[in-house]
Design a protein around this motif. Structure first.
Motif, PDB file in Angstrom:
ATOM      1  N   PRO A  68       0.819  -1.210   0.000  1.00 47.11           N
ATOM      2  CA  PRO A  68       0.000   0.000   0.000  1.00 47.11           C
ATOM      3  C   PRO A  68       0.853   1.261   0.000  1.00 47.11           C
ATOM      4  CG  PRO A  68       0.011  -1.000   2.171  1.00 47.11           C
ATOM      5  CD  PRO A  68       0.684  -1.972   1.250  1.00 47.11           C
ATOM      6  N   ASP A  69       0.448   2.210  -0.779  1.00 51.79           N
ATOM      7  CA  ASP A  69       1.114   3.508  -0.824  1.00 51.79           C
ATOM      8  C   ASP A  69       0.354   4.421   0.124  1.00 51.79           C
ATOM      9  OD1 ASP A  69       2.616   5.681  -1.470  1.00 51.79           O
ATOM     10  OD2 ASP A  69       2.513   5.374  -3.629  1.00 51.79           O
ATOM     11  N   GLY A  70       1.002   4.870   1.162  1.00 50.30           N
ATOM     12  CA  GLY A  70       0.327   5.567   2.245  1.00 50.30           C
ATOM     13  C   GLY A  70      -0.581   6.707   1.859  1.00 50.30           C
ATOM     14  N   HIS A  71      -0.175   7.472   0.847  1.00 47.37           N
ATOM     15  CA  HIS A  71      -0.972   8.644   0.482  1.00 47.37           C
ATOM     16  C   HIS A  71      -1.989   8.349  -0.615  1.00 47.37           C
ATOM     17  CE1 HIS A  71       1.910   8.656  -2.852  1.00 47.37           C
ATOM     18  NE2 HIS A  71       1.050   9.427  -3.504  1.00 47.37           N
ATOM     19  N   ARG A  86       0.733  12.713   4.412  1.00 49.23           N
ATOM     20  CA  ARG A  86       1.323  11.352   4.382  1.00 49.23           C
ATOM     21  C   ARG A  86       2.494  11.288   3.422  1.00 49.23           C
ATOM     22  NH1 ARG A  86      -3.432   6.770   4.345  1.00 49.23           N
ATOM     23  NH2 ARG A  86      -4.580   7.439   6.209  1.00 49.23           N
ATOM     24  N   TRP A  87       2.355  11.934   2.290  1.00 50.36           N
ATOM     25  CA  TRP A  87       3.442  11.894   1.299  1.00 50.36           C
ATOM     26  C   TRP A  87       4.678  12.579   1.860  1.00 50.36           C
ATOM     27  CZ3 TRP A  87       6.325  15.505  -1.414  1.00 50.36           C
ATOM     28  CH2 TRP A  87       7.080  14.997  -2.461  1.00 50.36           C
ATOM     29  N   LEU A  88       4.510  13.726   2.517  1.00 54.61           N
ATOM     30  CA  LEU A  88       5.650  14.441   3.092  1.00 54.61           C
ATOM     31  C   LEU A  88       6.320  13.627   4.199  1.00 54.61           C
ATOM     32  CD1 LEU A  88       4.234  18.079   3.281  1.00 54.61           C
ATOM     33  CD2 LEU A  88       6.062  17.250   1.787  1.00 54.61           C
ATOM     34  N   ALA A  89       5.496  12.882   4.940  1.00 54.51           N
ATOM     35  CA  ALA A  89       6.047  12.091   6.052  1.00 54.51           C
ATOM     36  C   ALA A  89       6.946  10.961   5.569  1.00 54.51           C
ATOM     37  CB  ALA A  89       4.913  11.529   6.893  1.00 54.51           C
ATOM     38  N   THR A  90       6.719  10.508   4.330  1.00 54.99           N
ATOM     39  CA  THR A  90       7.492   9.368   3.809  1.00 54.99           C
ATOM     40  C   THR A  90       8.471   9.789   2.715  1.00 54.99           C
ATOM     41  OG1 THR A  90       5.719   8.877   2.221  1.00 54.99           O
ATOM     42  CG2 THR A  90       5.668   7.743   4.348  1.00 54.99           C
ATOM     43  N   ALA A  91       8.430  11.053   2.307  1.00 54.74           N
ATOM     44  CA  ALA A  91       9.292  11.515   1.208  1.00 54.74           C
ATOM     45  C   ALA A  91      10.755  11.525   1.647  1.00 54.74           C
ATOM     46  CB  ALA A  91       8.865  12.913   0.757  1.00 54.74           C
TER      47      ALA A  91
END
Length: 222
Positions: free
Chosen positions: A153-156, A217-222
């Protein structure tokens, strides 16, 4: 699915649609993509999806078990929030499709000053833009669901897909109202679809909130 849906009144239980179509057993072994295909059809008929969401949550919580013949109206499990959100996003795509198809039919039949409404540039552009937006939202949902099925799964992706789908459904609902004009206020089918589109903000959340969640979410994993 569409044939089964015709046996259940618009707004009726989505579970009854699945049973009439004979697909409940097949969905029990299907992935999230297959469920999203079914949910799009339920959305196109504005059928209630509460029991269907509970069925998906049951399978997530009890993998490998048989899907019950009848489902309760229990809320989906919190642990499957993103998977549930994708089901709701697919439902939104279906409802948007119903709005767009109704708008296209109206524009093709309605005559204004001797010309069909769809022949006017403004109307044809609105329909084309809504159709493109709908196609992109559908692909976004399928993409996110496929990765969920692969266990990657892709978080965002889930909130992004839901944001795109709800926003698209609202766009298609506005296109429908513009196609009908004042006559739409007295047409029960138009009113049902329009209200259904705005009810998606309660089912999934507002597009703005969903996009914000996806961005965080995207920033948290970028």
């Amino acid at each position: 699915m569409r044939k089964g849906g015709s046996a259940v009144p618009p707004g009726g239980s989505g579970w009854e649609v699945l049973r009439h179509a004979g697909v409940t057993a097949a969905l029990a072994d299907g992935g999230l993509v297959e469920w999203c295909l079914a949910l799009e059809e339920l959305g196109a008929g504005c059928h209630d999806i509460t029991a269907v969401r509970a069925g998906r949550a049951f399978l997530d919580a009890h993998p490998g078990e048989r899907l019950p013949d009848a489902m309760t109206t229990a809320a989906p499990a919190v642990a499957t929030a993103d998977r549930d959100l994708l089901l709701c996003a697919a439902y939104a795509v279906g409802l948007g499709r119903a709005c767009l198809e109704a708008a296209q039919n109206r524009a093709a039949d309605r005559v204004i000053t001797g010309r069909r409404q769809i022949e006017y540039q403004g109307t044809s552009h609105r329909l084309a833009e809504a159709a493109l937006e709908l196609a992109l939202a559908r692909i976004t949902v399928w993409h996110a669901a496929w990765y969920e099925d692969q266990g990657r799964p892709d978080g965002h992706a889930a909130p992004a897909a839901a944001g795109a789908s709800v926003e698209t459904a609202l766009t298609c609902a506005h296109t429908l109202v513009q196609a009908y004009g004042a006559a739409g206020t007295s047409d029960p089918d138009v009113v049902r679809l329009y209200r259904g589109a705005y009810a998606l903000t309660q089912l999934c959340g507002s597009p703005r909130g969903l996009w914000q969640t996806a961005g965080e979410r995207w920033l948290a994993t970028a």
